[in-house]
Motif scaffolding. Structure first.
Motif, PDB file in Angstrom:
ATOM      1  N   VAL A 117       4.078 -55.749  35.243  1.00  0.00           N
ATOM      2  CA  VAL A 117       4.455 -54.536  36.099  1.00  0.00           C
ATOM      3  C   VAL A 117       5.079 -54.940  37.500  1.00  0.00           C
ATOM      4  O   VAL A 117       4.860 -56.121  37.836  1.00  0.00           O
ATOM      5  N   ARG A 118       5.833 -53.948  37.890  1.00  0.00           N
ATOM      6  CA  ARG A 118       6.412 -54.068  39.361  1.00  0.00           C
ATOM      7  C   ARG A 118       5.540 -53.518  40.275  1.00  0.00           C
ATOM      8  O   ARG A 118       5.088 -52.095  40.134  1.00  0.00           O
ATOM      9  N   SER A 137       5.948 -55.241  23.904  1.00  0.00           N
ATOM     10  CA  SER A 137       6.640 -54.036  24.110  1.00  0.00           C
ATOM     11  C   SER A 137       7.370 -53.881  25.460  1.00  0.00           C
ATOM     12  O   SER A 137       6.439 -54.044  26.189  1.00  0.00           O
ATOM     13  N   THR A 138       8.489 -53.219  25.316  1.00  0.00           N
ATOM     14  CA  THR A 138       9.233 -53.117  26.700  1.00  0.00           C
ATOM     15  C   THR A 138       8.627 -51.610  26.972  1.00  0.00           C
ATOM     16  O   THR A 138       8.831 -50.702  26.287  1.00  0.00           O
ATOM     17  N   VAL A 139       8.513 -51.505  28.416  1.00  0.00           N
ATOM     18  CA  VAL A 139       8.139 -50.166  28.952  1.00  0.00           C
ATOM     19  C   VAL A 139       8.839 -50.010  30.345  1.00  0.00           C
ATOM     20  O   VAL A 139       9.095 -50.902  31.113  1.00  0.00           O
ATOM     21  N   PRO A 140       9.431 -48.826  30.724  1.00  0.00           N
ATOM     22  CA  PRO A 140       9.978 -48.622  31.858  1.00  0.00           C
ATOM     23  C   PRO A 140       8.910 -48.663  32.845  1.00  0.00           C
ATOM     24  O   PRO A 140       7.941 -48.515  32.668  1.00  0.00           O
ATOM     25  N   ALA A 141       9.265 -49.159  33.883  1.00  0.00           N
ATOM     26  CA  ALA A 141       8.522 -49.443  35.273  1.00  0.00           C
ATOM     27  C   ALA A 141       7.586 -48.316  35.658  1.00  0.00           C
ATOM     28  O   ALA A 141       6.469 -48.673  35.776  1.00  0.00           O
ATOM     29  N   ALA A 142       8.291 -47.245  35.755  1.00  0.00           N
ATOM     30  CA  ALA A 142       7.361 -46.178  36.076  1.00  0.00           C
ATOM     31  C   ALA A 142       6.477 -45.568  35.168  1.00  0.00           C
ATOM     32  O   ALA A 142       5.488 -45.070  35.462  1.00  0.00           O
ATOM     33  N   GLU A 143       6.533 -45.962  33.876  1.00  0.00           N
ATOM     34  CA  GLU A 143       5.599 -45.819  32.823  1.00  0.00           C
ATOM     35  C   GLU A 143       4.392 -46.514  32.492  1.00  0.00           C
ATOM     36  O   GLU A 143       3.640 -46.258  31.746  1.00  0.00           O
ATOM     37  N   ALA A 144       4.551 -47.874  32.971  1.00  0.00           N
ATOM     38  CA  ALA A 144       3.811 -48.967  32.632  1.00  0.00           C
ATOM     39  C   ALA A 144       2.161 -48.607  32.958  1.00  0.00           C
ATOM     40  O   ALA A 144       1.268 -48.979  32.142  1.00  0.00           O
ATOM     41  N   PRO A 145       2.113 -48.264  34.203  1.00  0.00           N
ATOM     42  CA  PRO A 145       0.623 -48.065  34.599  1.00  0.00           C
ATOM     43  C   PRO A 145       0.085 -46.901  33.503  1.00  0.00           C
ATOM     44  O   PRO A 145      -1.343 -47.409  33.207  1.00  0.00           O
ATOM     45  N   LEU A 153       0.820 -56.722  24.417  1.00  0.00           N
ATOM     46  CA  LEU A 153       1.570 -57.147  25.994  1.00  0.00           C
ATOM     47  C   LEU A 153       2.604 -56.325  26.112  1.00  0.00           C
ATOM     48  O   LEU A 153       3.571 -56.429  25.525  1.00  0.00           O
ATOM     49  N   ALA A 154       2.554 -55.735  27.178  1.00  0.00           N
ATOM     50  CA  ALA A 154       3.700 -54.694  27.689  1.00  0.00           C
ATOM     51  C   ALA A 154       4.337 -55.340  28.903  1.00  0.00           C
ATOM     52  O   ALA A 154       3.764 -56.323  29.346  1.00  0.00           O
ATOM     53  N   TYR A 155       5.763 -55.069  28.821  1.00  0.00           N
ATOM     54  CA  TYR A 155       6.535 -55.859  30.066  1.00  0.00           C
ATOM     55  C   TYR A 155       7.498 -54.835  30.534  1.00  0.00           C
ATOM     56  O   TYR A 155       8.082 -54.271  29.661  1.00  0.00           O
ATOM     57  N   VAL A 156       7.806 -54.813  31.742  1.00  0.00           N
ATOM     58  CA  VAL A 156       9.025 -54.141  32.403  1.00  0.00           C
ATOM     59  C   VAL A 156      10.295 -54.830  32.235  1.00  0.00           C
ATOM     60  O   VAL A 156      10.192 -56.049  32.217  1.00  0.00           O
ATOM     61  N   PRO A 157      11.424 -54.085  32.398  1.00  0.00           N
ATOM     62  CA  PRO A 157      12.678 -54.838  32.047  1.00  0.00           C
ATOM     63  C   PRO A 157      12.825 -55.591  33.460  1.00  0.00           C
ATOM     64  O   PRO A 157      12.275 -55.493  34.542  1.00  0.00           O
ATOM     65  N   GLY A 158      13.372 -57.026  32.937  1.00  0.00           N
ATOM     66  CA  GLY A 158      13.632 -57.897  33.994  1.00  0.00           C
ATOM     67  C   GLY A 158      12.631 -59.000  33.859  1.00  0.00           C
ATOM     68  O   GLY A 158      12.798 -60.133  34.353  1.00  0.00           O
TER      69      GLY A 158
END
Length: 262
Positions: free
Chosen positions: A60-61, A39-47, A12-17
């Motif tokens: 994601v956002r 795992s944490t992933v920057p919002a722009a890289e999540a997709p 499972l990945a998730y963006v900051p916040g």
């Protein structure tokens, strides 16, 4: 899961916040035999991470490019403006975007809000990250507009934040590749996020109902007939007396008064 011979796992990945701890706890309770890795992933890289199968699912956002991705919107965050504690905005509960027209508002490259035009005046350079922008706010360079969860994530004692109106809001969604590697596990996690119970028809196989046990009397023994009564018609009005004769007294018989002697 990369092979049928390997034990199942869920990534499972998730963006900051985003704080996935509640859903992870429920997963561990329901599927203790299936480890979940975060795992944490920057919002722009999540997709792109999801498309590349770097994770089975992720928070994601929105908006995102939904090519080859499915997404379920979960909630919408309040948008706030981060300011130094001694700034005039800190004296009010809420501020509008128009009231920041004369302020320098930082617009980091990893900004997640879907702007048509950011409020205020732009800075000479865009910070690389939201975390960098927070440092610039603390240095008095400008203000920052972000989802409330990011303001909390990068909280500093010398900064505060206030609700801002007239600006976009951030929507958080659960997303996964349309062709899942672990479809059963993805469906299981969707059920957890949506609040399905463990016996839901769309979750795991429901636990079969247990047969009801017959309720026993106190002591677990059958009730015995009262003394002097048999299992037949004995004890009912009009039943024959064992000595022969009716068990009920004769009606109408009265004791007479003694006669006086003359």
């Amino acid at each position: 899961m990369t092979g049928s011979e390997e034990s199942p796992s869920f990534r499972l990945a998730y963006v900051p916040g985003v704080t996935p701890s509640k859903w992870v706890r429920i997963w561990n309770e329901r599927l203790p035999d299936v480890p979940l890795t975060l795992s944490t992933v920057p919002a722009a890289e999540a997709p792109d991470m999801l498309r590349g199968r770097g994770a089975d699912a992720g928070f994601v956002r929105l908006p995102i490019d939904r090519t080859d991705l499915s997404a379920i919107p979960l909630y919408t965050e309040t948008t706030v403006v981060v300011v130094p504690k001694d700034h005039l905005v800190a004296a009010v509960e809420e501020v509008s975007a128009e009231e920041l027209a004369d302020e320098i508002v930082l617009h980091p490259l990893d900004d997640t809000l879907d702007w048509e035009r950011p409020p205020g005046r732009p800075a000479l350079e865009r910070p690389a990250t939201t975390e960098d922008a927070i440092e610039l706010v603390a240095a008095g360079v400008g203000l920052l507009v972000v989802p409330q969860s990011l303001a909390r994530l990068y909280h500093r004692k010398d900064l505060t934040y206030r609700t801002i109106t007239g600006v976009p809001e951030s929507r958080v969604a659960l997303s996964w590749p349309e062709e899942e590697i672990t479809p059963d596990l993805v469906e299981e996690f969707i059920g957890i996020v949506r609040g399905r119970t463990v016996n839901s028809s769309r979750g795991r196989t429901p636990t079969p109902p247990q047969p009801k046990q017959k309720r026993a009397d106190k002591g677990g023994a059958q009730r015995k007939p009262a003394a002097g009564k048999s299992g037949g018609k004995a004890g009912k009005p009009g039943a024959k007396n064992p000595r022969g004769g009716s068990g009920a007294p004769k009606s109408g018989a009265k004791r007479g008064k003694p006669r006086r002697r003359p």
